[in-house]
Every structure is written in C-alpha cells, then in structure tokens.
Design an enzyme around this catalytic site. Sequence first.
Site, PDB file in Angstrom:
ATOM      1  CB  SER A  47     -45.527 -71.702   5.681  1.00  0.00           C
ATOM      2  OG  SER A  47     -45.886 -72.419   4.510  1.00  0.00           O
ATOM      3  CB  SER A  54     -47.267 -74.703   2.255  1.00  0.00           C
ATOM      4  OG  SER A  54     -46.366 -74.137   1.347  1.00  0.00           O
ATOM      5  CB  THR A  68     -39.485 -73.248   3.084  1.00  0.00           C
ATOM      6  OG1 THR A  68     -39.289 -71.904   2.618  1.00  0.00           O
ATOM      7  CG2 THR A  68     -39.867 -73.232   4.550  1.00  0.00           C
ATOM      8  CE  LYS A 119     -36.611 -72.992  -0.589  1.00  0.00           C
ATOM      9  NZ  LYS A 119     -37.043 -72.109  -1.677  1.00  0.00           N
ATOM     10  CB  ALA A 168     -25.858 -63.564  -6.644  1.00  0.00           C
ATOM     11  CB  ALA A 195     -34.534 -66.618  -4.517  1.00  0.00           C
ATOM     12  CB  ILE A 246     -39.460 -63.617  -6.324  1.00  0.00           C
ATOM     13  CG1 ILE A 246     -38.217 -63.442  -5.480  1.00  0.00           C
ATOM     14  CG2 ILE A 246     -39.100 -63.755  -7.791  1.00  0.00           C
ATOM     15  CD1 ILE A 246     -37.421 -64.743  -5.396  1.00  0.00           C
TER      16      ILE A 246
HETATM   17  P1  ATR Z   1     -32.143 -66.567  -0.824  1.00  0.00           P
HETATM   18  O1  ATR Z   1     -31.611 -67.949  -0.716  1.00  0.00           O
HETATM   19  O2  ATR Z   1     -33.541 -66.408  -0.291  1.00  0.00           O
HETATM   20  O3  ATR Z   1     -31.989 -65.980  -2.176  1.00  0.00           O
HETATM   21  P2  ATR Z   1     -29.743 -65.389   0.282  1.00  0.00           P
HETATM   22  O4  ATR Z   1     -28.918 -66.524  -0.226  1.00  0.00           O
HETATM   23  O5  ATR Z   1     -29.460 -64.888   1.647  1.00  0.00           O
HETATM   24  O6  ATR Z   1     -31.290 -65.715   0.243  1.00  0.00           O
HETATM   25  O7  ATR Z   1     -29.611 -64.187  -0.770  1.00  0.00           O
HETATM   26  C1  ATR Z   1     -30.167 -62.960  -0.529  1.00  0.00           C
HETATM   27  C2  ATR Z   1     -29.782 -61.980  -1.663  1.00  0.00           C
HETATM   28  O8  ATR Z   1     -30.205 -60.678  -1.277  1.00  0.00           O
HETATM   29  C3  ATR Z   1     -28.298 -61.885  -1.930  1.00  0.00           C
HETATM   30  O9  ATR Z   1     -28.099 -61.606  -3.286  1.00  0.00           O
HETATM   31  C4  ATR Z   1     -27.895 -60.699  -1.052  1.00  0.00           C
HETATM   32  O10 ATR Z   1     -26.709 -60.067  -1.481  1.00  0.00           O
HETATM   33  P3  ATR Z   1     -25.253 -60.688  -1.096  1.00  0.00           P
HETATM   34  O11 ATR Z   1     -25.020 -61.819  -2.043  1.00  0.00           O
HETATM   35  O12 ATR Z   1     -24.324 -59.579  -1.269  1.00  0.00           O
HETATM   36  O13 ATR Z   1     -25.380 -61.151   0.339  1.00  0.00           O
HETATM   37  C5  ATR Z   1     -29.088 -59.798  -1.257  1.00  0.00           C
HETATM   38  N1  ATR Z   1     -29.290 -58.845  -0.158  1.00  0.00           N
HETATM   39  C6  ATR Z   1     -29.774 -59.120   1.080  1.00  0.00           C
HETATM   40  N2  ATR Z   1     -29.837 -57.984   1.824  1.00  0.00           N
HETATM   41  C7  ATR Z   1     -29.408 -56.973   1.035  1.00  0.00           C
HETATM   42  C8  ATR Z   1     -29.256 -55.560   1.206  1.00  0.00           C
HETATM   43  N3  ATR Z   1     -29.568 -54.944   2.364  1.00  0.00           N
HETATM   44  N4  ATR Z   1     -28.798 -54.821   0.164  1.00  0.00           N
HETATM   45  C9  ATR Z   1     -28.499 -55.416  -1.012  1.00  0.00           C
HETATM   46  N5  ATR Z   1     -28.603 -56.745  -1.236  1.00  0.00           N
HETATM   47  C10 ATR Z   1     -29.058 -57.519  -0.240  1.00  0.00           C
END
Ligand code: ATR
Length: 289
Positions: A19, A21, A64, A68, A128, A131, A232
């Site tokens: 981090s 921060s 973090t 969260k 989705a 973040a 991001i």
């Molecule tokens: P955060 O809270 O940081 O956004 P998260 O809730 O784990 O983390 O979400 C990660 C995002 O990256 C999700 O949209 C995930 O897709 P799924 O909803 O299908 O899990 C996406 N993601 C992570 N790894 C991926 C990969 N290898 N290919 C495509 N999408 C990926």
Amino acid sequence: MIDAKTKLCCIIGNPVEHSLSPVLHNTAYRKLGLNYAFLAFRVTDVKAAIAGLRALNAVGIVVTVPHKQEVIKYIDNIDQTAKKIGAVNTIINKNGKLKGSNTDWIGAIKALEEKVRLKDKKVAVLGAGGAARAVIYGLQKRQVKKITIFNRTVSRAKKLIKDLGLTCETDTASLPEIGNSHISPTRWQKIAQQLKNYHIIINTTSVGMQPNHHLSPLVKECINQNHVVYDIVYTPKQTKLLSYAQEMGAKLVFGERMLLHVVKRQFELFTGRKVNIVDMETTLRKFLP
Ligand code: ATR
C-alpha cells in the site's frame, strides 16, 4: 515528531504491504506540520481489528481489499453512498462513533473528469466486482447516457445493475476469461464491433495487474482513436491495455490518478486540511517509478 498527542490513522487490508497510503499520508502530514501518524496493518480478524482501533481511538481508518464489505458489520453507521455501493473504504472516528463512507467512486470519477466530460457519454465498463460498483455509481451520478457492463460472469453484471437501481440506459455483455484459454478472433471481432458504439472504456477487472502485467482484458483491435480508455489498475502505471490504447491513438486515463484522488479525499476527511495533488504525485513518483 511522534509524541503523546499524535493522532493515529491507518489502513487495514490483506495483503497491505504494497500500500502507498502510509507514504502519501505521512509525507503530507510532515509537509503541513500535522501531528498525525499513518500505519499499515495486515488484518485477518476484522472484528478484532476494529474493536482495537476503536479502543485506541484511531481517528481515521482506510479499508482495503478484502475487507471493504465485511467491515460494515463492525462500525456504528455508514452513509447513504457507501450503503448503495455496498462497500466502505474510509472510516472516520467522530467522538468515539465509527462512521463509514466510500471515496472510491469520487476518486474514480475525478480521475476520468480530468480528461473527459461525462454527461451523455456511452460507457463500457469491464468487470462487475466491487471496483465496478463504485465506478458505476459515480457514472450514474454524472448522468452518463448509457452504461454497458462487460463481464466474464454476465449474471453478476445483471445483479449489479439491479442492486444499484441504475436509471440510465443499461446493458450487459460477455467478456471472455482472460489468461487461461484461447479466445477466437471471431469472438474478439464481435466485442470490437460492440465497443465501437462507446465513447469510454473502463477496466475495473484485475486483469493486467502485477504480476500479470502481460495480460490485457481486450485485444488492441477493440480500441480506436475515438475511445477514452481508463484502466483503474495502477501497478504497472502503463498497463498492457493502456499501451494498446496508446498504439491505437485513444485518449488514456491512468489508474494512479484515481489512487491520488481517493487518498486526497481520505486525507481531507481525516485531518480537515486540504492537500495538494501535485505534491502527492511527487511523493508517489518516488515510490512508483
Ligand atoms: P474487485 O472488488 O477488486 O472489483 P472482484 O470482486 O474479485 O474484485 O472482481 C474482479 C472482476 O474482474 C470481476 O468482474 C471478475 O469477473 P467475474 O465477475 O466473472 O469473476 C473479473 N476478472 C477477474 N479475473 C478475470 C479473468 N481472468 N478474465 C476475465 N475477467 C476477470
């Protein structure tokens, strides 16, 4: 100097050693002559951590990944925005009461607004997760025309739209699993065709983050010179997606701008003082070359 009157702020997460921060907050305290100290705590037991920080009268807590959502259970109240987003990244101690808020959305939007006006724009959001929720909440606030969520798991994108009660035009689309399997050129062509209709593409997935900096959530043929591309992810600063965007002549928005705006807000909430983002960027450069 730390003395008996020093006010404690901190970040809790797991992991948290990476981090930025602590250096951003502590450098700003020193510059403004504030008697504060900011520490990072790797936390697994969120309930115990919050109880401890409450007992020690910490004045500000940054929360973090992955805490969260869970932290909401252990604080006294949360504001409407954090409730809607479903995540707290900032806790302020007001006379012993711990109040949760969310500064991720405003940080994300401020970074984007440095480069583009959002009203009436069509935006494609990749991802989705948590973040994405914060980013999409902000996009709706800024009255964009349309939001389409591209996600590996389309049902999760649909749920997000429902949960946030989005009132602008919305849609969902499928994004392939990146990294493990071959994705056919026809699949990418279809996605490129869909993305042509959008002004802004925002990556909120973790794809491209170190140590997977060789990955991108899109191939470069999905991007054109009319796009604004915002990632991001800020480690590395220039992700593979942003390199593709640059190659294709698109406008770039770096994830580290979001980090700076988020930390700036938190600093101001914890201390009641303003901090200069240019100074913060100078500090950041020393630690993120
Ligand atoms: P955060 O809270 O940081 O956004 P998260 O809730 O784990 O983390 O979400 C990660 C995002 O990256 C999700 O949209 C995930 O897709 P799924 O909803 O299908 O899990 C996406 N993601 C992570 N790894 C991926 C990969 N290898 N290919 C495509 N999408 C990926």
